[in-house]
Design an enzyme around this catalytic site. Structure first.
Site, PDB file in Angstrom:
ATOM      1  N   VAL A  72      34.008  36.797  31.703  1.00 29.83           N
ATOM      2  CA  VAL A  72      33.784  35.470  32.286  1.00 29.83           C
ATOM      3  C   VAL A  72      32.432  35.473  32.985  1.00 29.83           C
ATOM      4  O   VAL A  72      32.129  36.387  33.773  1.00 29.83           O
ATOM      5  CB  VAL A  72      34.905  35.104  33.275  1.00 29.83           C
ATOM      6  CG1 VAL A  72      34.656  33.713  33.851  1.00 29.83           C
ATOM      7  CG2 VAL A  72      36.264  35.164  32.602  1.00 29.83           C
ATOM      8  N   GLY A  75      38.533  38.909  27.356  1.00 32.25           N
ATOM      9  CA  GLY A  75      37.113  38.621  27.309  1.00 32.25           C
ATOM     10  C   GLY A  75      36.467  38.632  28.681  1.00 32.25           C
ATOM     11  O   GLY A  75      37.127  38.810  29.705  1.00 32.25           O
ATOM     12  N   ASP A  86      52.788  33.637  31.106  1.00 24.12           N
ATOM     13  CA  ASP A  86      51.893  34.643  31.707  1.00 24.12           C
ATOM     14  C   ASP A  86      51.529  34.257  33.141  1.00 24.12           C
ATOM     15  O   ASP A  86      50.365  34.323  33.537  1.00 24.12           O
ATOM     16  CB  ASP A  86      50.635  34.799  30.852  1.00 24.12           C
ATOM     17  CG  ASP A  86      49.959  36.164  31.056  1.00 24.12           C
ATOM     18  OD1 ASP A  86      50.606  37.056  31.641  1.00 24.12           O
ATOM     19  OD2 ASP A  86      48.812  36.328  30.621  1.00 24.12           O
ATOM     20  N   LYS A 118      34.234  31.615  29.637  1.00 19.08           N
ATOM     21  CA  LYS A 118      35.005  32.780  29.190  1.00 19.08           C
ATOM     22  C   LYS A 118      34.690  33.053  27.723  1.00 19.08           C
ATOM     23  O   LYS A 118      35.036  32.265  26.849  1.00 19.08           O
ATOM     24  CB  LYS A 118      36.502  32.514  29.375  1.00 19.08           C
ATOM     25  CG  LYS A 118      37.404  33.663  28.976  1.00 19.08           C
ATOM     26  CD  LYS A 118      38.863  33.290  29.252  1.00 19.08           C
ATOM     27  CE  LYS A 118      39.810  34.396  28.868  1.00 19.08           C
ATOM     28  NZ  LYS A 118      41.229  34.013  29.117  1.00 19.08           N
ATOM     29  N   GLY A 139      33.678  38.629  35.906  1.00 17.18           N
ATOM     30  CA  GLY A 139      34.765  39.573  35.707  1.00 17.18           C
ATOM     31  C   GLY A 139      35.041  39.762  34.234  1.00 17.18           C
ATOM     32  O   GLY A 139      34.464  39.084  33.372  1.00 17.18           O
ATOM     33  N   GLY A 179      38.449  40.789  31.497  1.00 15.45           N
ATOM     34  CA  GLY A 179      39.846  41.106  31.300  1.00 15.45           C
ATOM     35  C   GLY A 179      40.118  41.523  29.874  1.00 15.45           C
ATOM     36  O   GLY A 179      39.192  41.823  29.102  1.00 15.45           O
TER      37      GLY A 179
END
Length: 356
Positions: A61, A59, A172, A75, A54, A56
């Protein structure tokens, strides 16, 4: 001569024991600290960054393998410019955390412009992949499993707030940052925005709002709502909890200029007995109602009106769901009170930040 030979042998035997003891200590010490990898190591571990899991804002992964038994997620951070504060912050904090509901940092890479973090691989991915409406029987996890996940996340936050040498505010908490292992045990991840705090009550200093839109507490945007504290994580957790119950997003992020929270008014219908979501039996109704009530308490606009994470855990573990009081709708009322029987006085309302 026999005595001299014996004493010499004994001396060297003790030296060997000392060396073995030191070697064991260093091995155990190294196991408690994240390992440092080179960029070449990461290429080898990921097979040349072959399988992307994935991507985000911070960065991409990639899936990797340390050995046949240990699968990892690597990551690769995008933001390699500047002082690298988020990278330093995450490595420093994650290297000190050991809890079943918090992801474990196995290693990192800091070589030139390359910065990366290495974690255990969780095949189930993030909680975001499992937020479905209850009437979607094929994908919905079930109310008991949702309750266990919610409780696990709360215990992870409780560890960060109360169980560490220095309390940690995550800033977060959202479904993307909760990973699920094979047994659907939740693991809180992504500590790039987290802050270490001292135990002396004073103001948490914030130079700018931090977090994910829709989960950021009101006081992080404006001090008119109160001071920033560990209660900011409580708000984020409450929004996450309501999304788990409803199986849908409570925020509209289609436009940054027109961003707004889609407050779940239907939650109040649920907790007052007029159920608008699919619940099959009475036991599930109680679980859904309890999760909704806890979520509604957590998203009260004023930090003082939100429960502490210890109170949240008490409510989630309570078998007397009918005794939980329903909070007022914060969008319709500017005042509310802490639920009876629960107190937030065990932790200071404000925490002093330890400078990074």
């Amino acid at each position: 001569m026999v005595i001299v030979v014996f004493k010499i042998a004994l001396y060297f035997r003790q030296k060997e024991d000392d060396q073995a003891r030191v070697a064991k200590f260093l091995e155990d010490y190294r196991a408690e600290k994240p390992a440092r990898f080179t960029y070449a190591d990461l290429k080898r571990i990921t097979g040349g960054f072959k399988e992307k899991l994935g991507e985000g804002a911070h960065g991409a992964v990639f899936r990797g393998k340390l050995s046949n038994e240990i699968l990892v997620a690597v990551k690769i951070l995008n933001n390699t410019e500047g002082e690298g504060k988020e990278f330093i912050n995450e490595v420093e904090i994650m290297g000190k955390i050991h809890h079943i509901n918090v992801v474990r940092l196995l290693g990192y890479c800091a070589e030139g412009i390359h910065r990366a973090l290495v974690y255990n691989f969780f095949p189930n991915g993030s909680l975001q992949s499992f937020i479905f409406p209850p009437d979607d029987k094929q994908n919905f996890l079930g109310w008991e499993k949702l309750q266990n996940i919610a409780l696990g996340i709360a215990k992870g936050i409780g560890y960060l707030h109360q169980g560490c040498n220095h309390p940690i505010i995550h800033f977060d908490i959202n479904p993307h940052n909760v990973l699920l292992d094979d047994n659907f045990t939740p693991k809180i991840s992504d500590f790039g925005l987290a802050k270490l705090c001292s135990k002396n009550p004073s103001l948490v200093s914030m130079t700018a709002a931090r977090g994910t839109l829709g989960y950021i507490a009101p006081e992080v945007f404006s001090r008119n709502f109160g001071n920033v504290s560990y209660k900011s994580d409580i708000y984020s957790y409450g929004m996450l909890l309501l999304e788990m119950v409803g199986g849908r997003k409570n925020v509209d992020t289609s436009s940054a200029e027109d961003f707004h929270v889609l407050y779940p008014d239907w939650m109040h219908d649920l907790v007052h007995g007029d159920v608008h979501i699919h619940v099959e039996d009475e036991g599930d109704v109680k679980i859904a109602r309890k999760l909704a009530i806890v979520g509604l308490w957590c998203i009260q606009w004023q930090p003082l009106n939100r429960p502490s994470i210890k109170s949240v855990i008490q409510m989630l573990e309570s078998k007397e769901e009918d005794l939980l009081t329903v909070p007022p709708n914060p969008f319709h009322s500017s005042t509310s009170t802490i639920p009876s029987g629960f107190t937030s006085a065990r932790l200071p309302l404000e925490l002093e930040v330890i400078q990074e």
